[in-house]
Design a protein around this motif. Sequence first.
Motif, mmCIF file in Angstrom:
data_model
loop_
_atom_site.group_PDB
_atom_site.id
_atom_site.type_symbol
_atom_site.label_atom_id
_atom_site.label_comp_id
_atom_site.label_asym_id
_atom_site.label_seq_id
_atom_site.Cartn_x
_atom_site.Cartn_y
_atom_site.Cartn_z
ATOM 1 N N SER A 39 0.806 -1.233 0.000
ATOM 2 C CA SER A 39 0.000 0.000 0.000
ATOM 3 C C SER A 39 0.838 1.281 0.000
ATOM 4 O O SER A 39 0.553 2.178 -0.784
ATOM 5 N N ASP A 67 6.132 -2.024 12.645
ATOM 6 C CA ASP A 67 6.292 -3.443 12.956
ATOM 7 C C ASP A 67 7.496 -4.073 12.263
ATOM 8 O O ASP A 67 8.126 -3.460 11.395
ATOM 9 N N HIS A 138 -6.481 -5.788 10.040
ATOM 10 C CA HIS A 138 -5.400 -5.460 10.984
ATOM 11 C C HIS A 138 -4.756 -4.118 10.636
ATOM 12 O O HIS A 138 -4.771 -3.674 9.493
ATOM 13 N N GLY A 140 -0.943 -2.162 11.635
ATOM 14 C CA GLY A 140 0.301 -2.715 12.148
ATOM 15 C C GLY A 140 0.098 -4.217 12.032
ATOM 16 O O GLY A 140 -0.520 -4.707 11.075
HETATM 17 C C1 F6R Z 1 3.007 -3.173 7.474
HETATM 18 C C2 F6R Z 1 1.780 -3.210 8.245
HETATM 19 C C3 F6R Z 1 0.591 -3.964 7.778
HETATM 20 C C4 F6R Z 1 0.218 -3.640 6.325
HETATM 21 C C5 F6R Z 1 -1.005 -4.447 5.909
HETATM 22 C C6 F6R Z 1 -1.368 -4.208 4.465
HETATM 23 O O1 F6R Z 1 3.998 -2.414 8.117
HETATM 24 O O2 F6R Z 1 1.754 -2.652 9.289
HETATM 25 O O3 F6R Z 1 -0.489 -3.656 8.611
HETATM 26 O O4 F6R Z 1 -0.045 -2.278 6.218
HETATM 27 O O5 F6R Z 1 -0.756 -5.799 6.085
HETATM 28 O O6 F6R Z 1 -0.360 -4.731 3.667
HETATM 29 P P1 F6R Z 1 -0.308 -4.413 2.101
HETATM 30 O O7 F6R Z 1 -0.138 -2.957 1.979
HETATM 31 O O8 F6R Z 1 0.900 -5.173 1.600
HETATM 32 O O9 F6R Z 1 -1.585 -4.893 1.543
#
Ligand code: F6R
Length: 241
Positions: A39, A67, A138, A140
């Motif tokens: 993202s 994280d 979720h 983080g």
């Molecule tokens: C990463 C984090 C996670 C991601 C989430 C979405 O540091 O804190 O909460 O933001 O898993 O991940 P993507 O963006 O890869 O879909």
Amino acid sequence: MIICKAKDYTDMSRKAANIISAQVIMKPNCVLGLATGSSPMGTYKQLIDWFKKGDLDFSKVSSVNLDEYRGLAPEHEQSYRYFMNTNFFDHINIDKSRTHVPDGLASDVEKFCRDYDKLIEEVGGVDLQLLGLGRNGHIGFNEPSDVFARDTHCVDLTPSTIEANKRFFESEEDVPRQALTMGIRNIMMAKKILVVVSGEDKAEALKEAIYGPITPQLPCSVLQLHPDVVIIADEAALSKM
Ligand code: F6R
């Protein structure tokens, strides 16, 4: 809560980068709370572009990341420290000694987590926290649970998160089963929160986050209680609204 509709991923990334730029320009020594994953990648790319054009100066900025996978060294290509260095820090003029990512190799995890909480306070608290959204809601690595975890802690990743993140690893077995993550209190203490959401697979979680009940079963729903949240979502992510 402000919900801002973006045409697509590129548009979402540019809008998010605009908000981060404004933060860095208005408060050059600000503390950015940062996220990894797909993202925010476009947002970092856009910020790097503007930095290279001379529009941004990160020399006084500090950062704390949300994280890190437990068990991965900073040099591991799938570690979040490695992600931050290669996707952002290595390309801008931030002082790396002021960038902080939880230590995935910490041997005394409990002590490390308390120290990370203290560190967030010592740097002055987060001015702007960037967040992505997990398909299961979720933020983080605060996974769906019966309670909101307050502070930095070690968490067992859920099968759905392992499944979602296996795309970055050679096989599902290689995905770490645990992570260190800021807690919900750490996230909610940020002065401003910016959430970037892209893709249809996030649409259900996003709709529930905004219109559903506030529940630890959907950790992102807690954002309804924060006084200054901007969500930038593309059309696909907003398709269930
Ligand atoms: C990463 C984090 C996670 C991601 C989430 C979405 O540091 O804190 O909460 O933001 O898993 O991940 P993507 O963006 O890869 O879909």
